[in-house]
Every structure is written in C-alpha cells, then in structure tokens.
Design an enzyme around this catalytic site. Sequence first.
Site, PDB file in Angstrom:
ATOM      1  N   GLY A 142       0.841  -1.193   0.000  1.00 22.81           N
ATOM      2  CA  GLY A 142       0.000   0.000   0.000  1.00 22.81           C
ATOM      3  C   GLY A 142       0.872   1.238   0.000  1.00 22.81           C
ATOM      4  O   GLY A 142       2.054   1.179   0.359  1.00 22.81           O
TER       5      GLY A 142
ATOM      6  N   GLN B 134       2.988  10.027   1.481  1.00 21.71           N
ATOM      7  CA  GLN B 134       4.304   9.384   1.350  1.00 21.71           C
ATOM      8  C   GLN B 134       5.026   9.780   0.064  1.00 21.71           C
ATOM      9  O   GLN B 134       6.217   9.518  -0.068  1.00 21.71           O
ATOM     10  CB  GLN B 134       4.160   7.860   1.393  1.00 21.71           C
TER      11      GLN B 134
ATOM     12  N   CYS C 227       7.091  -0.181   6.639  1.00 21.99           N
ATOM     13  CA  CYS C 227       6.516   0.962   5.927  1.00 21.99           C
ATOM     14  C   CYS C 227       7.560   1.427   4.919  1.00 21.99           C
ATOM     15  O   CYS C 227       8.752   1.440   5.242  1.00 21.99           O
ATOM     16  CB  CYS C 227       6.210   2.066   6.939  1.00 21.99           C
ATOM     17  N   LEU C 228       7.108   1.807   3.745  1.00 21.89           N
ATOM     18  CA  LEU C 228       8.072   2.244   2.718  1.00 21.89           C
ATOM     19  C   LEU C 228       8.823   3.510   3.146  1.00 21.89           C
ATOM     20  O   LEU C 228       9.887   3.796   2.627  1.00 21.89           O
ATOM     21  CB  LEU C 228       7.363   2.470   1.383  1.00 21.89           C
TER      22      LEU C 228
ATOM     23  N   HIS D 150      -3.087   0.789   8.264  1.00 23.63           N
ATOM     24  CA  HIS D 150      -1.751   1.391   8.133  1.00 23.63           C
ATOM     25  C   HIS D 150      -1.798   2.617   7.212  1.00 23.63           C
ATOM     26  O   HIS D 150      -1.303   3.697   7.555  1.00 23.63           O
ATOM     27  CB  HIS D 150      -0.778   0.330   7.590  1.00 23.63           C
ATOM     28  N   GLU D 151      -2.426   2.437   6.038  1.00 19.88           N
ATOM     29  CA  GLU D 151      -2.458   3.545   5.064  1.00 19.88           C
ATOM     30  C   GLU D 151      -3.381   4.665   5.542  1.00 19.88           C
ATOM     31  O   GLU D 151      -3.076   5.845   5.352  1.00 19.88           O
ATOM     32  CB  GLU D 151      -2.886   3.046   3.683  1.00 19.88           C
TER      33      GLU D 151
ATOM     34  N   HIS E 144      -1.666   7.104   7.728  1.00 21.81           N
ATOM     35  CA  HIS E 144      -0.787   8.079   7.062  1.00 21.81           C
ATOM     36  C   HIS E 144      -1.539   9.383   6.758  1.00 21.81           C
ATOM     37  O   HIS E 144      -0.944  10.459   6.747  1.00 21.81           O
ATOM     38  CB  HIS E 144      -0.242   7.514   5.746  1.00 21.81           C
TER      39      HIS E 144
HETATM   40 NI    NI Z   1       3.488   3.232   5.586  1.00 21.55          NI
END
Ligand code: NI
Length: 196
Positions: free
Chosen positions: A46, A51, A93-94, A137-138, A141
């Site tokens: 995701g 991000q 997480c990216l 999670h997303e 953000h």
């Molecule tokens: Ni993340």
Amino acid sequence: MTVRKVVKYGTPSLREKSKEVHKISKKVQILIDDLYDTMYATNGVGLAAPQIGENLRIFVIDTGIDAKSMNPITFINPKIIKKEGAVNSYEGCLSFPEAYSNVRRYSYVKVKALDIKGRPFIIEAKDGSLLARAIQHEFDHLDGVLFIDHCRNRFETDKILADKGLSPTDPNYLLDEKELEEEIQKLPPVEEKKVD
Ligand code: NI
C-alpha cells in the site's frame, strides 16, 4: 507514469493531517497513477499520498502476490465506519526502509470511501487479513500517524529503528491502546506476516 520518491521517516509532512479531495481532477488522477507506479516499483502492499509528498486523503492498496492475483483498490476520502477485534501485526513501511516492528491493529474494519471515478463504495476486511491491516496502516498516514505509534514494545521498536539508523519513537505520538493490547495477549501466538 512516474515512480516518485518516497518521503522518509523524519520528514515533517509525514506528521501532517491530509486534506479531503473535493474534485477528482486530472491532477488527482495523475497522483493516483503515480501512487500505483511507485507502490509496484518498491514492492509495497500500500502507499498513501503523503508518502509521495502530497497531503491529500488518498491511498492505494494491492495485496495481490503476483501478476495474476493483482487487486488494486483506490481509497479517496476514506472513513473507517466499524472496527473490531485485535491482532498483533508485524509491519513495515516504505517510509522506514527495512525496519519492521510488532504493532496493534483491529482484526476487522469496514471502510467507506470514493473510488477513482468518485463513486462511493464500502469494503470490509476481516480476520486480521493483510488487507485489514494495510487499510489501517495507510489510513493512519492520512492523519499523520505512523505504524511505530502503535508499537507493542517501545524499547524493542527503538532498538529496531536504531539498527536502521532511524530516530527513536516519539512519546508524544505513542498511542495508548490498552484494550487492544489486552485482547492481543489473550490470543494464541500466530505466524508473523509482514505488511509494507
Ligand atoms: Ni506506511
């Protein structure tokens, strides 16, 4: 079709609350394309607009594991309308390269959002599935919340972050999730699955 740079932990904009989308303009459509391109290029499950440096309430998820099982879902202005149960989730997480930690999540979520054409839809994700965890999670953000804020053991998480050269958790952001933690402790141990 652009793979954008993913904003890393420590960048102030990752802590900002993102704004609602009022019109699905050409610019928003391009942003969504870029989210998918960037997510696939970085092997993420995701990715949220903040991000890639756009503080708008949009995220994309694809929990498919190969080209055959691709299942891209776009969420615009999402709202979590129901949440239940608790799971221990092993997440990354990216924006936190290579750092994975145990966090608390709900096992079930029901979400209302708009799709890429601006049509409302409702989706349910159950049983602590990858989709259920990725949605939470997303979604976080968009409110400037990061997965480490849900960590089950702050000291363990700080060690993981330090090993990757990242700053420690910030006590001001840590979430008090006593009820979720109590529920998790009653669960039998489960196999850890990573969420990016
Ligand atoms: Ni993340």
